[in-house]
Design a protein around this motif. Structure first.
Motif, PDB file in Angstrom:
ATOM      1  N   GLY A   1       0.811  -1.210   0.000  1.00  0.00           N
ATOM      2  CA  GLY A   1       0.000   0.000   0.000  1.00  0.00           C
ATOM      3  C   GLY A   1       0.844   1.258   0.000  1.00  0.00           C
ATOM      4  O   GLY A   1       1.978   1.255   0.462  1.00  0.00           O
ATOM      5  N   ILE A   2       0.281   2.334  -0.529  1.00  0.00           N
ATOM      6  CA  ILE A   2       0.987   3.608  -0.476  1.00  0.00           C
ATOM      7  C   ILE A   2       0.872   4.177   0.925  1.00  0.00           C
ATOM      8  O   ILE A   2      -0.051   3.850   1.672  1.00  0.00           O
ATOM      9  CB  ILE A   2       0.400   4.611  -1.495  1.00  0.00           C
ATOM     10  N   SER A   3       1.863   5.015   1.295  1.00  0.00           N
ATOM     11  CA  SER A   3       1.826   5.604   2.633  1.00  0.00           C
ATOM     12  C   SER A   3       1.117   6.958   2.609  1.00  0.00           C
ATOM     13  O   SER A   3       0.578   7.403   3.619  1.00  0.00           O
ATOM     14  CB  SER A   3       3.245   5.768   3.177  1.00  0.00           C
ATOM     15  N   ALA A   4       1.157   7.624   1.464  1.00  0.00           N
ATOM     16  CA  ALA A   4       0.431   8.894   1.325  1.00  0.00           C
ATOM     17  C   ALA A   4       0.253   9.165  -0.155  1.00  0.00           C
ATOM     18  O   ALA A   4       0.928   8.564  -0.993  1.00  0.00           O
ATOM     19  CB  ALA A   4       1.204  10.033   1.989  1.00  0.00           C
ATOM     20  N   GLY A   5      -0.661  10.078  -0.500  1.00  0.00           N
ATOM     21  CA  GLY A   5      -0.898  10.418  -1.891  1.00  0.00           C
ATOM     22  C   GLY A   5      -2.084   9.673  -2.474  1.00  0.00           C
ATOM     23  O   GLY A   5      -2.881   9.085  -1.727  1.00  0.00           O
ATOM     24  N   THR A   6      -2.180   9.697  -3.784  1.00  0.00           N
ATOM     25  CA  THR A   6      -3.286   9.033  -4.467  1.00  0.00           C
ATOM     26  C   THR A   6      -2.728   8.132  -5.552  1.00  0.00           C
ATOM     27  O   THR A   6      -1.832   8.536  -6.297  1.00  0.00           O
ATOM     28  CB  THR A   6      -4.202  10.068  -5.153  1.00  0.00           C
ATOM     29  N   LEU A   7      -3.244   6.939  -5.641  1.00  0.00           N
ATOM     30  CA  LEU A   7      -2.833   6.024  -6.702  1.00  0.00           C
ATOM     31  C   LEU A   7      -4.050   5.223  -7.105  1.00  0.00           C
ATOM     32  O   LEU A   7      -4.639   4.531  -6.271  1.00  0.00           O
ATOM     33  CB  LEU A   7      -1.720   5.094  -6.205  1.00  0.00           C
TER      34      LEU A   7
END
Ligand SMILES: Nc1ncnc2c1ncn2[C@@H]1O[C@H](COP(=O)(O)OP(=O)(O)OP(=O)(O)O)[C@@H](O)[C@H]1O
Ligand SMILES: Nc1ncnc2c1ncn2[C@@H]1O[C@H](COP(=O)(O)OP(=O)(O)OP(=O)(O)O)[C@@H](O)[C@H]1O
Ligand SMILES: [Mg+2]
Ligand SMILES: [Mg+2]
Lengths: 263, 312, 265, 263, 265
Positions: free
Chosen positions: C62-68
């Motif tokens: 998973g990403i830790s921050a932001g948008t994907l």
């Protein structure tokens, strides 16, 4: 080719045979040298004599015990496998149920013998139940370890293909756990034999039939130690046969898992 | 005399020996504990350490190998040991009547062992009596199953019978509300002496004074125990806290009849006779527990130390 | 954005940040958008975070921050929708107890495709990567390059709408590599899946893709971007085309600059 | 941080606790509903009552048994490890000695009790010996499997560096076997408890002291079933404590072996 | 031939034949001689038998027929003599329970070198491959290229007289790769170990070596050989030298020819 295989077979069998001969000689030597009484530790000749005298009885008893042990082992293998699958699927189930598995492992059979007899009855079924209880835990522990130690990379691969839990289990975890399961089976097959013997202490088979457990109690109580050792020898023999069967199956199966270049 | 007991030459003039019991301390060991508690052994300059046993305690082997000087077993145990070549000698036999019994429900109407039929009988394969019974009696439609120490199955099933000691299983079963009736095995004619004091031939040969001292004191102990058991029972209870005073008291009550039969009244507690040893050997031959020629009856026991009745 | 299962997936990342459990920040403030059916190559220094980015797009971590998003959904949801994902991991990742053929068949098996169809497709895929003769061997009997080709075949049988390739051809000789380049391009032309292709060969990146993204050292982000607008279909002659050689040189220059910005470990 | 850890701890402990409560309720329900006699299967309240009445006795007995079981377990761990090392070093030794390991696994303790008592003596030492014999085999089987399942690539690496046998063992095989050894330890720690109890059946501790084995035999003989179950509960408790200790050690150690990205 | 421990090893192979247990013949009738201190590059199609040849030279597997000696001894004996061998396997092959630092230290540890010396050497080696900052990490925390560099560092600390490298730089970006090429050449110039270098990059093979051997498809043998006689020390400018480019083209041509002889799988 066949010739070669034969000689190789001899090469595998001969040294342990030789070693056994040495052990028997040493045993004989110790018993003779220290003048150990047969009622305490019979010499190999005493035991051999007991075997030859009681051979039909021993074989009959061993056959019955083998039957119970085999059933107990197979049962523990299947149930243990199912429990391990459950554990591998849910940490919650694992944490909640492990204590009960440990209960089965640590409960002295004498304490639950009345319950076993009440619910399962005397005779073969009761003996099988005890054998099952005693040989269950190693299957659970090893299979669970095998099912849960899959490489994360392979789990990723299955996740990428949106494999269902069931598919991950059947096509990844179970095949990966095969070697660990076989190690568990190696432990359990011996335990199933001793389990059947202990089961015979409590459940028996009925009036006429008896297994090695009966012989062991009887000969022990009557201080017929050579006969006792003959019975124990048969029980170890059963253990060895079970173990060899599992080992043969292992080496056949494991070829696929980690076969090596034989050069 | 007492002076001779000092022969092993401990500095304080006390000979220290061990006595291995065949079970956890209970009423059937009472006389030996009484002798210890009341100082009868010490009066003979012997200090006896009594070692508790358990279900699989190898008493005969421990005596035979000299780990302990004395032990307790039943007369059939002595014969088994001799058949196996262990030079064990019976010295003193408090229980003239074997406390073994078969426990049945009164509702079955069975009053004699010969009448056992149409039921499940829990019988250990260990003791010789079970083989004798099975050889001797038809036991029609009786399913023999192993016995493992608990009366639970008996409580559950009217058509269940089991082996027992007259002061243990029937008492426990009655206490739990069952209509237990004890059928004495001895009444069938199979009656080995019980709680027999044993030692090796070597001990008997080389330390006769020691043996005499121990037998004499044990004899006094039994007599004392049957007279006023309370102190000894308390002692036993302290060693074996799970054996409660009630059962111990019941045990003494029942033991009186088993120890003090007419022979004992005449000859003194612990008396043995050649006829009874001879009979037992024959019965064990019949039960195929031993083989012909394995056991010389005379070697099984020694009456030497029972000759003089104990001083009061 | 609604997904058209016949065309490629849409990948959209803004301000993506990835921090591992041990505190390592692999990706920081990364912005990338890949239109459906686009072929995008990623180049960047060793250890910068290319594989990590692919793993994020695949929803493996998973990403830790932001948008994907993939097709407007979080990656793992997109993966679970009917849109298909295939990913050639940096290591071959084969099941050692399965023969080559059965390794390649895995994605189809997991999709419950009928056996016969699987067999046909697997044979085609093996032929594509030049391994038709070793289908019955176990992975341990193969060379490193052959193992990697098995992994490629396994990705291709899946007929994905989003294909992620992490240095798939690094272990191959130049001729095989070239051939597979062309096969891949041909497949892409037929099926128009979206493709993210990580490579260390700037030439390969330029030859294959419509866009080359140059990534900086860890924590990585896109430091330069080159559009690649050669005529389709491309062929080997393109490699000697002057415009191509210039573009390759340009990408290489950006790559060295990116590496100097902050020293790679 | 600490807070978080606490809540997570609660999250781990709570569900199994809840499940236990359910099990106890079900047990109570069954016993009440079918009016099962306490001497056959005591209800949870009966057992609880027995525990509360006999608590000091139970604790004292459990402490003694725990001591013997721990000693037996540690001994089997070390001896089993050494035997497995020997097996991993020589197929010959393995083939020659495995039968004797199986002998130890399949021999009924009652048969060799006189020998144990003769050679090792009564009391703690004898009890430890039985616990050792019963818990030895799983350590041998699992550790051997671990030591011999090393990747050929890693063996090649060590061969390239001309590592001695000893170095291959210490720096490659043993670290690689750690997870398998821990699985073996999981099985053996429970067996060591039951082993100590069985050991107490015939070896005891001496005049005044007694362990759970004594309580189990005596309460069984007197059909004090609630008290018997209380003793069994304590034996399972011991097993659980041992198991949890091994599991905690495992998860700490295994971080190094296969730690995963927690994202 | 007696071995001089300060110089490189001598490798001699005639009519070498290697057949695996499953019947696969990987090497057939191979003849190679490598003089002490020579740097020889091997190129050939994927799966032809390059790795197998290195494994034979390292004594990790035995030849089935022919003669193969290292310093006049069978390979495993040569390995056991005081002559040192280092081998960068095609996969990183790291111990997962050891930190990067301890993985690199392994060969020295096995040689009972004092701790302090090990530390100094390990630090140097890690710096050489650009991993000085990740010494305390575990392999699973590294990228693919970083893992391979750890493996290279581990080979280099050993100060071998015979160094075998199996596609060591395939997983690295071009700049890091270039830098490591130069570092390797520099080390070789200083120590003059014998070096067998497998690569799929003909350019790299030509840049590094004194001889390039082109190997044919399986069962492999040497199908062409090129001497490389540029001035030493070489540097990046060589890559644009016309003679160099011509030589690369020549090797590439031989390689394609070799592949056509018999189709590689
Ligand atoms: N599980 C992990 N835990 C901690 N750090 C990690 C983990 N995985 C990767 N990293 C770190 O993240 C960074 C990027 O890794 P990544 O694998 O994405 O690099 P890469 O660009 O693919 O490199 P390469 O070209 O060498 O494959 C590296 O510095 C690596 O050490
Ligand atoms: N253990 C093995 N058993 C059977 N066949 C094998 C084994 N190892 C390798 N081979 C076969 O030998 C051939 C040569 O393999 P090798 O690994 O030497 O190739 P390579 O030249 O290194 O290829 P690559 O460039 O892909 O690494 C291959 O066809 C492979 O399938
Ligand atoms: Mg990567
Ligand atoms: Mg290779």
């Amino acid at each position: 080719m066949t010739r070669n295989r034969l000689t190789r077979g001899a090469g595998i069998v001969a040294p342990p045979m030789l070693f056994s001969v040495l052990v028997v000689l040493a045993w004989h030597g110790v018993v003779t040298l220290f003048d150990i009484r047969p009622y305490l530790l019979p010499g190999p000749m005493d035991v051999l004599h007991a075997v030859s005298v009681h051979l039909p009885t021993l074989i009959g008893a061993a056959a019955l015990t083998a039957q119970a042990a085999l059933a107990g082992f197979l049962l523990s293998f299947f149930v243990g496998f199912l429990v391990a699958v459950l554990f591998s699927q849910s940490r919650l189930a694992e944490r909640s149920l492990y204590p009960y598995a440990i209960f089965l492992q640590t409960v002295p059979i004498v304490a639950i013998a009345p319950l076993i007899v009440l619910w399962i009855g005397h005779g073969l079924a009761g003996v099988v139940a005890v054998s099952f209880i005693i040989s269950l835990f190693p299957i659970i522990a090893n299979t669970t370890a095998g099912l849960t130690s899959v490489d994360t990379e392979l789990l990723d691969l299955f996740a990428l293909n949106e494999a269902s839990r069931w598919q991950v289990l059947i096509k990844l975890r179970v095949p990966h756990a095969v070697p660990a399961m076989l190690t568990g089976a190696r432990i359990s097959c011996g335990l199933s034999v001793i389990g059947a013997i202990v089961g015979e202490f409590f459940a028996g088979y009925g009036t006429q039939d008896f297994g090695l457990g009966y012989l062991i109690i009887l000969t022990n109580a009557q201080t017929k130690t050579p006969y006792l050792f003959a019975s124990v020898l048969f029980s170890t023999g059963l253990g060895l046969i079970f173990f060899s069967a599992v080992a043969a199956l292992s080496s056949k199966t494991l070829d696929r898992w980690g076969g090596r270049d034989v050069n | 005399g007492p002076q001779e007991a000092v022969e092993d030459g401990a500095p304080d003039g006390i000979t220290r020996v061990k006595l291995a019991l065949n079970w956890f301390p209970e009423a059937q060991h009472g006389g030996y504990y009484a002798a210890q508690l009341h100082g009868y052994y010490l009066e003979q300059h012997v200090e006896v350490e009594i070692l508790g046993g358990g279900p699989d305690a190898p008493v005969v082997q421990r005596v035979a190998t000299g780990q302990v000087e004395f032990g307790l077993t039943n007369a059939d145990g002595v014969i088994n040991a001799r058949a196996a070549g262990a030079p064990i000698v019976a010295l003193f036999a408090p229980y003239q009547i074997n406390p073994r019994c078969i426990v049945v429900h009164e509702s079955t109407g069975i009053t004699r062992i010969e009448q056992l039929e149409d039921l499940t009988l829990a019988l250990s394969q260990r003791p010789a009596f079970s083989h004798f019974l099975r050889k001797r009696f038809p036991f029609r439609n009786v399913t023999v199953v192993p016995y493992h120490g608990s009366v639970t199955p008996f409580l559950e099933d009217e058509r269940f019978a089991m082996q027992g000691y007259v002061f243990s299983e029937p008492v426990v079963a009655r206490r739990l509300g069952a209509d237990a009736r004890a059928l004495m095995v001895a009444d069938t004619g199979f009656n080995p002496y019980a709680s027999v004091l044993i030692a090796t031939e070597t001990t008997v040969r080389e330390h006769p004074a020691l043996v005499a001292a121990v037998v004499g004191a044990s004899r006094r102990g039994w007599s004392q125990y049957l007279d006023s058991p309370l102190a000894t029972n308390q002692h036993i209870h302290s060693l074996n806290p799970e054996m409660d005073m009630e059962i111990l008291a019941a045990g003494v009550e029942l033991s009186r009849d088993l120890v003090l039969d007419e022979v004992a009244a005449a000859e003194g507690i612990g008396h043995m006779s050649r006829q009874r040893w001879q009979l037992l050997v024959e019965q064990m031959l019949e039960a195929e527990v031993i083989e012909a020629g394995q056991v010389q009856v005379e070697q099984c026991y020694s009456l030497e130390f029972l000759a003089t009745p104990p001083s009061p | 954005m609604t997904a058209d299962p016949t065309s490629g997936a849409h990948v959209y990342a803004t301000a993506v940040h990835k921090r591992f459990a041990d505190g390592t920040v692999a990706v920081d403030n990364l912005d990338v958008e890949v239109s459906p059916g686009q072929f995008v190559a990623l180049v960047g220094p060793s250890g910068c975070g290319k594989s990590t980015f692919l793993r994020l797009v695949a929803g493996l971590t998973g990403i830790s921050a932001g948008t994907l998003t993939v097709d407007g959904m979080p990656p793992h949801e997109a993966r679970a929708s009917q849109r298909r994902l295939a990913y050639v991991l940096q290591d071959p990742t084969l099941l050692r107890w399965r023969r080559v053929r059965d390794n390649v068949a895995l994605p189809l098996e997991l999709r419950h495709m009928p056996r016969n169809d699987i067999q046909v497709r697997v044979n085609d895929a093996l032929e594509l990567v030049g391994l038709q003769d070793v289908g019955d061997m176990f992975p341990r009997q193969l060379s490193g390059g052959m193992r990697m080709r098995v992994s490629i075949a396994r990705a291709l049988v899946a007929e994905p709408s989003l294909l992620l390739l992490d240095e798939p051809f690094a272990a191959l000789d130049e001729i095989t590599r070239q051939r597979l380049n062309d096969e891949l391009l041909e497949l892409w032309r037929q099926r128009r899946f979206t493709c993210l292709f990580v490579t260390h060969s700037v030439q390969e990146a330029t030859y294959l893709s419509q866009r080359v993204l140059v990534m900086g050292p860890r924590p990585t982000r896109v430091t330069a971007e080159h559009g690649v607008a050669f005529d389709e279909p491309r062929s080997a002659t393109l490699r000697t085309d002057l415009a191509f050689v210039r573009l390759v040189a340009g990408v290489s220059r950006d790559l060295s600059q990116a590496m100097e910005e902050r020293p790679a470990e």
